[in-house]
Design a protein around this motif. Structure first.
Motif, PDB file in Angstrom:
ATOM      1  N   ILE A  98       0.851  -1.183   0.000  1.00  0.00           N
ATOM      2  CA  ILE A  98       0.000   0.000   0.000  1.00  0.00           C
ATOM      3  C   ILE A  98       0.888   1.235   0.000  1.00  0.00           C
ATOM      4  N   GLY A  99       0.464   2.265  -0.705  1.00  0.00           N
ATOM      5  CA  GLY A  99       1.248   3.486  -0.728  1.00  0.00           C
ATOM      6  C   GLY A  99       0.399   4.705  -1.024  1.00  0.00           C
ATOM      7  N   LYS A 138       3.843  -0.862  -8.571  1.00  0.00           N
ATOM      8  CA  LYS A 138       3.150   0.292  -7.985  1.00  0.00           C
ATOM      9  C   LYS A 138       4.116   1.098  -7.128  1.00  0.00           C
ATOM     10  N   ALA A 139       4.934   0.403  -6.342  1.00  0.00           N
ATOM     11  CA  ALA A 139       5.922   1.092  -5.505  1.00  0.00           C
ATOM     12  C   ALA A 139       6.888   1.899  -6.360  1.00  0.00           C
ATOM     13  N   ILE A 140       7.312   1.329  -7.484  1.00  0.00           N
ATOM     14  CA  ILE A 140       8.204   2.052  -8.405  1.00  0.00           C
ATOM     15  C   ILE A 140       7.526   3.326  -8.901  1.00  0.00           C
ATOM     16  N   ARG A 141       6.264   3.199  -9.287  1.00  0.00           N
ATOM     17  CA  ARG A 141       5.513   4.360  -9.788  1.00  0.00           C
ATOM     18  C   ARG A 141       5.429   5.459  -8.733  1.00  0.00           C
ATOM     19  N   LEU A 142       5.183   5.069  -7.499  1.00  0.00           N
ATOM     20  CA  LEU A 142       5.053   6.063  -6.426  1.00  0.00           C
ATOM     21  C   LEU A 142       6.407   6.680  -6.079  1.00  0.00           C
ATOM     22  N   THR A 181      14.178  -2.339  -6.430  1.00  0.00           N
ATOM     23  CA  THR A 181      15.456  -2.081  -5.755  1.00  0.00           C
ATOM     24  C   THR A 181      16.230  -0.991  -6.486  1.00  0.00           C
ATOM     25  N   GLU A 182      16.241  -1.069  -7.812  1.00  0.00           N
ATOM     26  CA  GLU A 182      16.918  -0.058  -8.628  1.00  0.00           C
ATOM     27  C   GLU A 182      16.294   1.314  -8.430  1.00  0.00           C
ATOM     28  N   ALA A 183      14.949   1.361  -8.339  1.00  0.00           N
ATOM     29  CA  ALA A 183      14.253   2.641  -8.146  1.00  0.00           C
ATOM     30  C   ALA A 183      14.616   3.259  -6.801  1.00  0.00           C
TER      31      ALA A 183
END
Length: 314
Positions: A98-99, A138-142, A181-183
């Protein structure tokens, strides 16, 4: 109702006796308040003594406690104005990760974390905190959104690992974890990660590759679960306590090894006994780290993240 762990049985017996005395004293003219007070003091002392000398395996059990606070609890007690953002814009949404936008002591942040759920219904909904590819995307997008708007990123990690199902592999689980991880490593804004329960395998690292990594006092962080390690080395999960000891999974071990930067105190008896106090301690610790990182240029933040991981094991 408190759920007692196996090693807490002596405390449970005392608390049960206290409850019996309280029940018996209702409407009774005999004053047994002094005996109740004595037993309460004895119970508190025993609880403190027990938690002061937990083994790595016992800490693993505490980190997995069914009543341990999760992301939703920290959102309620430590953060304000949370606005959830859903979807990875490729496949769908993932309730395990969730973010969204939030405020911490007035500071605008991007908050991302694992949610395990508290009962059968919510645990199934959140897939026991095991993220799928769409969750990590989704985490990358946020994170990318946070970078564009200049918002610091805070992640709360609590997962036994990424979801191992066939459908997750079909949708590129390993690639999604690597990209996440890269993001983290490429973020141009400050990032603080906190292991609040279990930090398991790549599913945890994908949200914890920050320049500041914190752990709650009784959380655990490892490349594999103690049971998984024991099954590989000894062909039996019964050796999990020995595996936990050898793997150095506790916050105290990892602080000495330089894997994490700070240990956040929990109330006596673990975070599950006072989620609000735990959240307050956590909020203060995160704010302090963000204050220290606020004025650092992007190049320094990125270099700091790279160096912390390159130095591990050196």
């Amino acid at each position: 109702m408190t759920a007692y762990l196996e090693f807490e049985k002596p405390v449970a017996k005392l608390d049960e006796r206290i409850a019996e005395l309280r029940s018996a004293s209702e409407g009774d003219e005999v004053d047994i308040a002094s005996e109740i007070t004595r037993l309460e003091s004895k119970s508190a002392d025993l609880l403190a003594t027990t938690y002061a000398s937990l083994t790595p395996w016992q800490k693993t059990q505490v980190a997995r406690h069914p009543n341990r606070p999760h992301l939703r609890d920290y959102i309620e007690h430590a953060f304000d104005d949370f606005v959830p953002l859903g979807g990875d814009r490729y496949y769908g949404d993932d309730d395990a990760i969730i973010g969204g936008f939030a405020r911490l002591n007035g500071r605008r942040i991007m908050l991302i974390g694992h949610e395990k759920g508290h009962n059968t219904e919510t645990r199934i909904k959140h897939n026991f905190g095991m993220g799928k590819p769409e969750g990590y995307r989704k985490a990358i997008r946020l994170m990318e959104m946070a970078g564009r708007f200049g918002l610091p990123v805070v992640t709360l990690v609590d997962t036994s690992g990424a979801f191992p199902g066939v459908e997750a592999e079909e949708r590129g689980q390993a690639e999604a974890i690597a990209r996440s991880t890269e993001a983290c490593l490429a973020l141009p804004v400050p990032m603080v990660a906190v292991i609040v329960g279990e930090g398991g395998s790549g599913g945890a690292v994908a949200l914890a590759s920050a320049e500041r990594v914190l752990m709650l006092e009784h959380a655990v962080y490892s490349v594999i679960s103690p049971e998984g390690c024991a099954s590989i080395l000894w062909r039996t999960a019964d050796k999990a306590p020995e595996a936990a000891q050898a793997m150095k999974v506790t916050a105290q071990h990892l602080k000495r090894l330089g894997v994490i930067d700070r240990i956040v105190k929990e109330p006596v008896g673990g975070a599950h006994r006072d989620p609000a106090a735990t959240a307050a301690n956590l909020g203060k610790a995160i704010s302090k780290e963000l204050d220290a990182l606020a004025e650092l240029p992007s190049e320094t933040l990125i270099r700091t993240r790279e160096e912390r991981f390159l130095q591990m094991g050196g």
